[in-house]
Design a protein around this motif. Structure first.
Motif, PDB file in Angstrom:
ATOM      1  N   MET A  69       0.850  -1.194   0.000  1.00  0.00           N
ATOM      2  CA  MET A  69       0.000   0.000   0.000  1.00  0.00           C
ATOM      3  C   MET A  69       0.887   1.246   0.000  1.00  0.00           C
ATOM      4  N   PRO A  70       0.506   2.270  -0.695  1.00  0.00           N
ATOM      5  CA  PRO A  70       1.337   3.464  -0.769  1.00  0.00           C
ATOM      6  C   PRO A  70       1.378   4.207   0.544  1.00  0.00           C
ATOM      7  N   SER A  71       2.557   4.644   0.929  1.00  0.00           N
ATOM      8  CA  SER A  71       2.711   5.361   2.192  1.00  0.00           C
ATOM      9  C   SER A  71       2.377   6.830   2.055  1.00  0.00           C
ATOM     10  N   THR A  72       2.101   7.280   0.838  1.00  0.00           N
ATOM     11  CA  THR A  72       1.784   8.696   0.641  1.00  0.00           C
ATOM     12  C   THR A  72       0.472   9.087   1.276  1.00  0.00           C
ATOM     13  N   ASP A  73      -0.372   8.083   1.613  1.00  0.00           N
ATOM     14  CA  ASP A  73      -1.649   8.382   2.266  1.00  0.00           C
ATOM     15  C   ASP A  73      -1.458   8.729   3.736  1.00  0.00           C
ATOM     16  N   ALA A  74      -0.360   8.264   4.327  1.00  0.00           N
ATOM     17  CA  ALA A  74      -0.181   8.395   5.764  1.00  0.00           C
ATOM     18  C   ALA A  74      -0.114   9.836   6.264  1.00  0.00           C
ATOM     19  N   PRO A  75       0.715  10.715   5.681  1.00  0.00           N
ATOM     20  CA  PRO A  75       0.781  12.078   6.196  1.00  0.00           C
ATOM     21  C   PRO A  75      -0.553  12.803   6.138  1.00  0.00           C
ATOM     22  N   ALA A  76      -1.297  12.598   5.039  1.00  0.00           N
ATOM     23  CA  ALA A  76      -2.594  13.263   4.918  1.00  0.00           C
ATOM     24  C   ALA A  76      -3.554  12.777   5.989  1.00  0.00           C
ATOM     25  N   ALA A  77      -3.456  11.484   6.319  1.00  0.00           N
ATOM     26  CA  ALA A  77      -4.373  10.928   7.305  1.00  0.00           C
ATOM     27  C   ALA A  77      -4.129  11.490   8.685  1.00  0.00           C
ATOM     28  N   THR A  78      -2.857  11.719   9.039  1.00  0.00           N
ATOM     29  CA  THR A  78      -2.544  12.189  10.379  1.00  0.00           C
ATOM     30  C   THR A  78      -2.786  13.679  10.555  1.00  0.00           C
ATOM     31  N   ALA A  79      -3.088  14.396   9.465  1.00  0.00           N
ATOM     32  CA  ALA A  79      -3.308  15.830   9.571  1.00  0.00           C
ATOM     33  C   ALA A  79      -4.534  16.137  10.427  1.00  0.00           C
ATOM     34  N   SER A  80      -5.591  15.341  10.281  1.00  0.00           N
ATOM     35  CA  SER A  80      -6.817  15.604  11.014  1.00  0.00           C
ATOM     36  C   SER A  80      -7.105  14.581  12.107  1.00  0.00           C
ATOM     37  N   THR A  81      -6.390  13.500  12.099  1.00  0.00           N
ATOM     38  CA  THR A  81      -6.628  12.432  13.053  1.00  0.00           C
ATOM     39  C   THR A  81      -5.308  11.943  13.626  1.00  0.00           C
ATOM     40  N   THR A  82      -5.230  11.793  14.939  1.00  0.00           N
ATOM     41  CA  THR A  82      -3.996  11.322  15.557  1.00  0.00           C
ATOM     42  C   THR A  82      -3.755   9.861  15.234  1.00  0.00           C
ATOM     43  N   LYS A  83      -2.497   9.465  15.339  1.00  0.00           N
ATOM     44  CA  LYS A  83      -2.147   8.075  15.063  1.00  0.00           C
ATOM     45  C   LYS A  83      -2.882   7.122  15.997  1.00  0.00           C
ATOM     46  N   ASN A  84      -2.951   7.485  17.258  1.00  0.00           N
ATOM     47  CA  ASN A  84      -3.605   6.611  18.228  1.00  0.00           C
ATOM     48  C   ASN A  84      -5.092   6.440  17.931  1.00  0.00           C
ATOM     49  N   ALA A  85      -5.731   7.526  17.479  1.00  0.00           N
ATOM     50  CA  ALA A  85      -7.154   7.447  17.144  1.00  0.00           C
ATOM     51  C   ALA A  85      -7.369   6.534  15.944  1.00  0.00           C
ATOM     52  N   ILE A  86      -6.473   6.619  14.959  1.00  0.00           N
ATOM     53  CA  ILE A  86      -6.560   5.755  13.782  1.00  0.00           C
ATOM     54  C   ILE A  86      -6.387   4.299  14.196  1.00  0.00           C
ATOM     55  N   ARG A  87      -5.369   4.047  15.028  1.00  0.00           N
ATOM     56  CA  ARG A  87      -5.113   2.670  15.455  1.00  0.00           C
ATOM     57  C   ARG A  87      -6.296   2.108  16.239  1.00  0.00           C
ATOM     58  N   LEU A  88      -6.882   2.911  17.108  1.00  0.00           N
ATOM     59  CA  LEU A  88      -8.031   2.463  17.885  1.00  0.00           C
ATOM     60  C   LEU A  88      -9.220   2.170  16.979  1.00  0.00           C
ATOM     61  N   ALA A  89      -9.467   3.061  16.017  1.00  0.00           N
ATOM     62  CA  ALA A  89     -10.604   2.871  15.112  1.00  0.00           C
ATOM     63  C   ALA A  89     -10.449   1.589  14.298  1.00  0.00           C
ATOM     64  N   VAL A  90      -9.255   1.384  13.734  1.00  0.00           N
ATOM     65  CA  VAL A  90      -9.015   0.172  12.941  1.00  0.00           C
ATOM     66  C   VAL A  90      -9.138  -1.066  13.824  1.00  0.00           C
ATOM     67  N   SER A  91      -8.599  -1.000  15.042  1.00  0.00           N
ATOM     68  CA  SER A  91      -8.698  -2.127  15.978  1.00  0.00           C
ATOM     69  C   SER A  91     -10.153  -2.453  16.287  1.00  0.00           C
ATOM     70  N   MET A  92     -10.974  -1.417  16.446  1.00  0.00           N
ATOM     71  CA  MET A  92     -12.380  -1.640  16.784  1.00  0.00           C
ATOM     72  C   MET A  92     -13.151  -2.229  15.607  1.00  0.00           C
ATOM     73  N   PHE A  93     -12.738  -1.925  14.377  1.00  0.00           N
ATOM     74  CA  PHE A  93     -13.380  -2.559  13.232  1.00  0.00           C
ATOM     75  C   PHE A  93     -12.978  -4.033  13.146  1.00  0.00           C
ATOM     76  N   TYR A  94     -11.710  -4.333  13.452  1.00  0.00           N
ATOM     77  CA  TYR A  94     -11.307  -5.740  13.555  1.00  0.00           C
ATOM     78  C   TYR A  94     -12.123  -6.434  14.654  1.00  0.00           C
ATOM     79  N   PHE A  95     -12.261  -5.760  15.787  1.00  0.00           N
ATOM     80  CA  PHE A  95     -13.009  -6.323  16.918  1.00  0.00           C
ATOM     81  C   PHE A  95     -14.460  -6.581  16.517  1.00  0.00           C
ATOM     82  N   GLY A  96     -15.062  -5.619  15.823  1.00  0.00           N
ATOM     83  CA  GLY A  96     -16.452  -5.767  15.413  1.00  0.00           C
ATOM     84  C   GLY A  96     -16.657  -6.947  14.481  1.00  0.00           C
ATOM     85  N   GLN A  97     -15.731  -7.110  13.541  1.00  0.00           N
ATOM     86  CA  GLN A  97     -15.863  -8.225  12.611  1.00  0.00           C
ATOM     87  C   GLN A  97     -15.711  -9.554  13.345  1.00  0.00           C
ATOM     88  N   GLY A  98     -14.766  -9.622  14.282  1.00  0.00           N
ATOM     89  CA  GLY A  98     -14.595 -10.843  15.065  1.00  0.00           C
ATOM     90  C   GLY A  98     -15.797 -11.145  15.939  1.00  0.00           C
TER      91      GLY A  98
END
Length: 299
Positions: free
Chosen positions: A1-30
């Protein structure tokens, strides 16, 4: 996956918030999958299915997954995983309603086929989000995401055990799970990585000829997933029909499997770094085979 998306993503959302959100979607699917799996013995009994009939019906789920793989990749590439995931996850949750109200084998088979379709679309999307989040962090965090899925599986098994002890119907149990999954999606979708759609290309792809190593890895993966699928789909029936466990303990085998899977995933990276991938793969295969042999010869 291209890493060029990463800086844009962190502009409005913190890294920890992104990690928590992705983790919760994994949790929801499980949680969604585990909730269905925990009710398999009850659904089998309610519909009066034999083991052969149940096995045939259960095939509809992986068939739906396999048939959807090319479409899932196309949709994620075209629209971005951050846009596809919330919709796919919601549809995945809603199919639980169809499973809950299936009154015959044909309806259950159709519901599981849809469960496989939206499960695969969610799977491709959430793993793409995991790669993007890992890109943002600049280090390996993927194992923790899969650990969240397994932890959700254990949670789903415990909730299934609680539902059985409270004498909740399958419909009531699964409707509660759908409500929880919907809340999870609404809360966390705003913190997903909004990856840009990928440009399509018409260039002719080179022919792919698998070498011996890839074939060997494919065989290992096949048997690993077959073993995992057996635990997901049949551990409850095994406890009910072979071990003859009390009804309130039927999901105990599934719960044990899920908690050990979660533990293995959370500790996996450490063991691999210490002992190496080959040794861990060999040891894991031996332990998996030993567990199955024990269940067969000493029920």
């Amino acid at each position: 996956m291209p890493s060029t998306d990463a800086p844009a993503a962190t502009a409005s959302t913190t890294k920890n918030a992104i990690r928590l959100a992705v983790s919760m979607f994994y949790f929801g699917q499980g949680l969604g999958f585990a909730s269905w799996a925990s009710r398999i013995p009850t659904i089998k009994a309610d519909l009066g299915l034999s083991e052969a009939q149940l096995g045939t019906i259960l095939l509809m789920l992986p068939i739906g997954q396999l048939l959807t793989m090319p479409l899932s990749a196309t949709l994620v590439n075209k629209y971005g995983s951050g846009r596809i995931l919330p919709q796919a996850a919601m549809l995945y949750a809603l199919v639980l309603v169809l499973i809950a109200f299936s009154s015959n084998a044909w309806m259950l088979g159709a519901a599981l086929f849809l469960f496989g379709i939206f499960g695969n679309l969610s799977n491709i999307s959430v793993n793409t989000q995991g790669v993007l989040a890992e890109d943002i962090y600049g280090r390996s965090i993927m194992s923790s995401f899969h650990g969240a899925w397994s932890l959700a599986g254990f949670t789903g098994a415990l909730l299934g055990l609680l539902a059985l002890n409270l004498h909740l119907t399958t419909a009531t149990h699964l409707l509660i799970i759908v409500a929880l999954l919907a809340i999870n999606i609404i809360i966390n979708k705003k913190n997903l990585v909004m990856d840009a759609p990928k440009a399509t290309t018409t260039a002719k792809k080179p022919k792919f000829k698998p070498d011996a190593l890839i074939v060997q890895l494919g065989i290992i993966g096949f048997f690993s997933m077959a073993t995992e699928g057996a635990m997901f789909d049949w551990s409850g029936v095994y406890f009910s029909d072979v071990v003859h466990a009390p009804a309130k303990l039927v999901t105990l085998g599934y719960a044990s499997f899920m908690i050990m899977m979660a533990l293995g995933r959370f500790l996996g990276d450490r063991f691999i770094e210490k002992f190496g991938k080959r040794r861990i793969l060999q040891a894991s295969g031996i332990m998996m085979g030993t567990g199955l042999l024990i269940s067969v010869f000493f029920p």
